[in-house]
Design an enzyme around this catalytic site. Structure first.
Site, mmCIF file in Angstrom:
data_model
loop_
_atom_site.group_PDB
_atom_site.id
_atom_site.type_symbol
_atom_site.label_atom_id
_atom_site.label_comp_id
_atom_site.label_asym_id
_atom_site.label_seq_id
_atom_site.Cartn_x
_atom_site.Cartn_y
_atom_site.Cartn_z
ATOM 1 N N CYS A 113 0.795 -1.179 -0.116
ATOM 2 C CA CYS A 113 0.088 0.062 -0.029
ATOM 3 C C CYS A 113 0.878 1.099 0.236
ATOM 4 C CB CYS A 113 -0.889 0.167 1.220
ATOM 5 S SG CYS A 113 -1.597 1.587 1.418
ATOM 6 N N GLY A 114 0.660 2.036 -1.088
ATOM 7 C CA GLY A 114 1.464 3.435 -1.088
ATOM 8 C C GLY A 114 1.113 4.304 0.092
ATOM 9 N N HIS A 115 0.064 4.402 0.514
ATOM 10 C CA HIS A 115 -0.231 5.254 1.643
ATOM 11 C C HIS A 115 0.202 4.877 2.965
ATOM 12 C CE1 HIS A 115 -3.065 6.085 -1.677
ATOM 13 N NE2 HIS A 115 -3.792 4.919 -1.311
ATOM 14 N N CYS A 116 0.229 3.439 3.054
ATOM 15 C CA CYS A 116 1.134 3.019 4.222
ATOM 16 C C CYS A 116 2.507 3.264 4.196
ATOM 17 C CB CYS A 116 0.897 1.378 4.416
ATOM 18 S SG CYS A 116 -0.819 0.794 4.477
#
Length: 582
Positions: A113-116
């Protein structure tokens, strides 16, 4: 069905997420939800196929992102992050750890996950600052799915604050400073008493916004009003003093009660001048805790486009030019504070600017100002004046009452347009689609849409079959780059029919079986100008029936951003499959 505001914002955020993550991380997850319902298209034929969700035993869809108000900084991408103070837990030890600690802040994440990944350095910094006070934990939800489901995890990252085993969602922003401030507020009294001048001087260097109250008594009505506001407001640290020497450190004169809000921004001090009561104080803190001009970046994007201030002015400019414009831009932001959100997009930072430039179809090498209304209509207004304060103020005044010409996106008109399927863009829409002498079938598509790709060979064949019928035009338009007041797609692909002689009416939604035979049959039935049925060549296997074809067509839900932002929806697709979908 969700609103057009959500649909448009999701598309912008989708474009932003894809561009940033493919450039920086070579991966991205895009939100996919049901789209808006528009009542102004008359429909005929069979029902339009529903937007599809990915089948998962427990969850559906792609991930969406959560953003905070920090500056855009890609310096941490690809660099090692020191997580020495982050506690890694799993199903085997999670419950025992939570029981053993009064306070625990937990992140459920997915490695892809890029947001993580963007949260990772901030989480690590906060863990170090809070070491000895509150442990910060991370749990890989892709390995511990049962644990994630137990706590209702529906997105990545999902953050929960545990107090003596009971959990509640984390609702703060996602910088280390905001995380620390939020946690400390939840652990103790909402307002801290400043006990010395040296303590006061240390606060001047704190990154988080500070609200400082100077009161005559630390107990009583004024203290209670200030404490009530502190209990409700996230993203701000609240302090109080009744010592005039300490008050002077913050520029508070010998007048009680009084309040200042301090920020590490260009506008460093905001002074409260209203009635010292809860509502006025709350409005003051809410309006002044954010910068006058918010920098657009990975962490602020969703917060910006889902802000309660739906009227937003976006300045796209490079740093050199911005220094010339900056004084007037800040002054006009002060004038319209609380009415318009002013945003800065740095054209020199391609990862940040490109998605905005591409989505709004604005020049990448020229300063632009765009007024954007993030509501159902998603109206846009392009600024055409100089950069004087008077001119900017005039634009702001007219923007507030929609007294400006609308701006519609358009790709350049193609130099050649002699294929069987005509290419429509915003600038040639009237010429081709609204030609009263033609019956026009228009496909509005998106380049990344799986359903659109599946339809393409059938639609191209239809164009060839109808090519010699002079009264019929088969056309297509990239709905991500072009707009027109008569086109409001519910999803992709959207098929609209514009009958000859009836172009002032709403177009007909084309909801039918998507085969060449079916298209020809419906054209013969609904065309204003009669024509002889053309020959349809036989193909091996017959026409392609698109019913049931899987793809990423689709309708989008727009609101996923800031304060407490929506989260990455869980999918069991592998990283490779996610890339393939994009």
């Amino acid at each position: 069905m969700v609103s057009s505001r959500r649909q448009s914002i999701t598309l912008l955020l989708l474009a932003f997420c894809v561009a940033v993550c493919f450039l920086q991380l070579r991966q991205c997850c895009a939100e996919k939800e049901e789209g808006s319902e528009f009542s102004d298209h008359r429909s005929f034929g069979e029902e339009e196929e529903e937007a599809e969700d990915f089948d998962d035993d427990s969850y559906k869809g792609y991930d969406s992102e959560e953003f905070d108000e920090s500056a855009f900084d890609f310096s941490t991408f690809g660099e090692a992050v020191d997580e020495k103070d982050v506690v890694v837990l799993g199903a085997a030890n999670f419950t025992a750890f939570v029981k053993a600690n009064k306070y625990v802040l937990v992140e459920f994440y997915a490695p892809w996950c890029g947001h993580c990944k963007s949260l990772l350095p901030e989480w690590a910094k906060a863990a170090t600052i809070l070491k000895g006070e509150v442990p910060l934990v991370k749990v890989d939800a892709t390995k511990h799915g049962d644990l994630a489901r137990e706590y209702g995890v529906e997105g990545y990252p999902s953050l929960f604050f545990f107090v003596e085993g009971a959990h509640r969602p984390y609702t703060g922003d996602r910088t280390s400073g905001d995380i620390v401030a939020w946690v400390r507020k939840k652990m103790g009294p909402p307002v801290e008493i400043i006990k010395s001048v040296s303590d006061a001087e240390k606060l001047l260097h704190v990154d988080s916004p500070l609200a400082i109250a100077y009161v005559e008594f630390l107990e009583g009505r004024h203290a209670e009003e200030f404490t009530a506001v502190a209990s409700e407001e996230d993203g701000v640290l609240f302090y109080m003093t009744n010592d005039d020497t300490i008050a002077l450190v913050f520029g508070l004169e010998k007048k009680t009660p009084s309040v200042v809000l301090l920020k590490q921004e260009d506008e460093k001090v905001s002074t409260f001048d209203g009635t010292f009561e809860r509502k006025a104080l709350s409005n003051f803190v809410s309006e002044n805790k954010i910068p006058l001009v918010v920098a657009f970046n990975l962490e602020t994007a969703e917060w910006i486009f889902q802000n309660e201030l739906i009227r937003q002015v976006l300045l796209l400019v490079d740093p050199v030019e911005y220094e010339k414009i900056r004084p007037a831009y800040y002054e006009v932001a002060k004038i319209f504070r609380g009415k318009i959100l002013f945003v800065l997009v740095d054209l020199a930072n391609k990862e940040v600017a490109s998605p905005v430039v591409d989505f709004f179809m604005l020049p990448a090498d020229k300063t632009s100002i765009l007024g954007f209304v993030a509501d159902e209509e998603a109206h846009k207004y392009l600024y055409k004046g100089d950069f004087s304060l008077d001119s900017l103020k005039n634009f702001g005044d007219k923007f507030l009452v929609d007294d400006l010409p609308l701006y519609f996106k358009s790709a350049p008109i193609p130099e050649k347009n002699d294929d069987a399927v005509k290419v429509v863009v915003g600038h040639n829409f009237d010429e081709i689609v609204l030609d009263d002498s033609k019956d026009v079938l228009l496909e509005v598509y998106a380049p990344w849409c799986g359903h659109c790709r599946a339809l393409e060979p059938v639609y191209n064949e239809l164009g060839k079959v109808m090519q010699n019928i002079s009264s019929i035009v088969i056309a297509k338009m990239d709905g991500t780059q072009n707009e027109h007041i008569q086109v409001k797609p519910e999803g992709f692909p959207t098929l609209l029919f514009f009958p000859a002689g009836k172009k002032s009416e709403n177009p007909l939604s084309w909801d039918a079986e998507r085969t060449v035979q079916s298209f020809v049959q419906l054209l013969m039935k609904h065309a204003t100008i009669p024509f002889t049925r053309p020959e349809i060549p036989e193909r091996d296997g017959g026409d392609t029936d698109l019913d049931g074809i899987e793809g990423d067509s689709e309708q989008f839900d727009y609101e996923k951003h800031l304060g407490s932002l929506p989260e990455t929806e869980i999918s069991t697709l592998s990283e490779a499959e996610l890339k393939d979908e994009l």
